[in-house]
Design a protein around this motif. Structure first.
Motif, mmCIF file in Angstrom:
data_model
loop_
_atom_site.group_PDB
_atom_site.id
_atom_site.type_symbol
_atom_site.label_atom_id
_atom_site.label_comp_id
_atom_site.label_asym_id
_atom_site.label_seq_id
_atom_site.Cartn_x
_atom_site.Cartn_y
_atom_site.Cartn_z
ATOM 1 N N GLY A 1 44.411 -14.653 40.394
ATOM 2 C CA GLY A 1 45.153 -13.469 39.987
ATOM 3 C C GLY A 1 44.460 -12.189 40.409
ATOM 4 N N LYS B 1 50.333 -14.021 43.649
ATOM 5 C CA LYS B 1 51.454 -13.780 42.753
ATOM 6 C C LYS B 1 51.853 -15.067 42.016
ATOM 7 C CE LYS B 1 51.805 -9.519 44.144
ATOM 8 N NZ LYS B 1 51.374 -8.411 43.261
ATOM 9 N N GLY B 2 52.402 -14.889 40.835
ATOM 10 C CA GLY B 2 52.931 -16.020 40.090
ATOM 11 C C GLY B 2 51.894 -16.925 39.471
ATOM 12 N N ILE C 1 50.456 -18.108 36.422
ATOM 13 C CA ILE C 1 50.850 -18.057 35.016
ATOM 14 C C ILE C 1 50.206 -19.227 34.273
ATOM 15 C CG2 ILE C 1 52.794 -18.120 33.400
ATOM 16 C CD1 ILE C 1 54.557 -17.055 35.681
ATOM 17 N N ARG D 1 52.134 -18.083 27.528
ATOM 18 C CA ARG D 1 52.038 -18.015 28.986
ATOM 19 C C ARG D 1 51.833 -16.559 29.403
ATOM 20 N NH1 ARG D 1 56.636 -19.013 31.376
ATOM 21 N NH2 ARG D 1 55.934 -20.063 33.250
ATOM 22 N N GLU E 1 50.808 -13.894 32.729
ATOM 23 C CA GLU E 1 50.770 -13.761 34.176
ATOM 24 C C GLU E 1 49.539 -12.955 34.561
ATOM 25 O OE1 GLU E 1 53.836 -12.849 37.861
ATOM 26 O OE2 GLU E 1 54.542 -13.096 35.803
ATOM 27 N N LYS F 1 51.254 -9.611 32.336
ATOM 28 C CA LYS F 1 52.544 -9.834 31.702
ATOM 29 C C LYS F 1 52.427 -10.979 30.710
ATOM 30 C CE LYS F 1 57.436 -10.782 32.677
ATOM 31 N NZ LYS F 1 58.460 -11.037 33.748
ATOM 32 N N HIS G 1 54.642 -13.612 28.644
ATOM 33 C CA HIS G 1 55.987 -14.173 28.659
ATOM 34 C C HIS G 1 56.430 -14.593 27.256
ATOM 35 C CE1 HIS G 1 56.566 -14.646 33.108
ATOM 36 N NE2 HIS G 1 55.257 -14.486 33.073
#
Length: 334
Positions: free
Chosen positions: A261, A266-267, A269, A290, A292, A300, A302
């Protein structure tokens, strides 16, 4: 030949994958312990690690000398007990497995480990305030609030950069489910939310297609095993140890996700116990879900998604326990 082959396999595996070419300076606080030693070994194998500083009140230079012989590119250095600030200098990620090992319950080690985390967090906030802090020390539910309050009092608190490592619950949930349904754990990822002890651990099996046929008593026993898997290891070791090897593996997996990260992938999580708005209105400031990961840490958070009636009941018990754990952490610093 074996060491190079093993390193390459670990570097290319899903659990320790490599992405962008950015390399990270990492410090392990508590590198001489039962978790710290295998964790240091795994971090030495991670292709994202540029510099690995190992610190403990005893034994870190020896661990560093041993690990440094592994033929991967990262540089390793060990630090004596009076060199904590030197070990933290330049750190971008700090991983903390320091503290006394668990015996039978996480509460029996609270006072000692709370003092350890408070002191280490105080030094980290002073020397490397922008580093990402990953706390493994138990009880995690209380240690993360303690470290967060220390950073807050120091005027350097960034909730996106302090993590409670709850990855072992995820590892266990996937492994235990896979054993029941006869699948490869790689194909049975499970989201685990809440906290990192007993009833605060809530595996969301309903969100994993492989668990569709797992119901009734089998389901209840599966949830219980995930929640109290640590007891299983403590009992198997006859009270003489805890889940050190699996925790080191889980810690290295989370660290690798964080490295990726930070590198801009990207992505990325993964579940982690962090400062969270999800149940803040209920007085629960920290919660595992979860998240990000990105260059700034937990970029982020979730939502939990749809839960079954059974999972809602587990979540209710989780929140009751978490609220007490969090307040216990805060009270320690008052």
């Amino acid at each position: 030949m074996f060491a190079r082959s093993a390193a390459h396999k670990l570097a290319s595996a899903r659990q320790f994958s490599s992405s962008a070419a950015r390399h990270t300076n990492v410090t392990v606080l508590g590198a001489g312990g039962g978790i710290g030693q295998p964790l240091s070994l795994l971090l030495k194998l991670d292709p994202h690690v540029k510099k690995l500083n190992l610190y403990d009140i005893r034994g870190a230079p020896g661990v560093a000398a041993d690990v440094s012989h592994i033929d991967t590119a990262s540089e390793v250095k060990g630090f004596e007990a009076d060199k904590l600030e030197d070990a933290l200098d330049g750190a971008e990620v700090i991983v903390v497995p320091a503290g006394v090992p668990r015996k039978m319950t996480r509460d029996d080690l609270f006072s000692t480990n709370a003092s350890v985390v408070r002191d280490l967090a105080t030094a980290a906030a002073r020397v490397a305030p922008k580093a990402h802090l990953c706390i493994i020390t138990n009880p995690v539910n209380s240690m993360v609030p303690i470290a967060s309050r220390v950073y807050e009092k120091a005027g350097v608190y960034d909730p996106k950069r302090i993590f409670g490592v709850s990855m072992l619950d995820v590892v266990r949930a996937s492994r235990f489910l896979a054993a029941i349904v006869g699948a490869d754990p790689v194909n049975t990822p499970v989201t685990v939310v809440g906290g990192h002890s007993g009833e605060t651990i809530v595996p969301l099996f309903s969100q994993t297609p492989a668990s569709k046929g797992v119901t009734g008593e089998v389901y209840k026993k599966l949830v219980h095993r995930v929640q109290f898997g640590g007891d299983e290891v403590v009992q198997a070791k006859a009270g003489a140890g805890s889940a050190t090897l699996s925790m080191a593996y889980a810690g290295a997996r989370f660290a690798n996700a964080l490295f990726r990260g930070i590198a801009g992938e990207k992505g990325v999580i993964v579940p982690s116990y962090v400062r969270s708005p999800l149940f803040e209105k209920e007085g629960i400031e920290f919660f595992a879900s979860r998240i990000e990961l990105g260059p700034n840490g937990a970029e982020k958070i979730h939502p939990l998604g749809q839960l079954t009636a059974e999972e809602e009941e587990y979540l209710k018990a989780c929140k009751d326990g978490l609220k007490k754990n969090i307040q216990k952490g805060f009270a320690f610093l008052e």
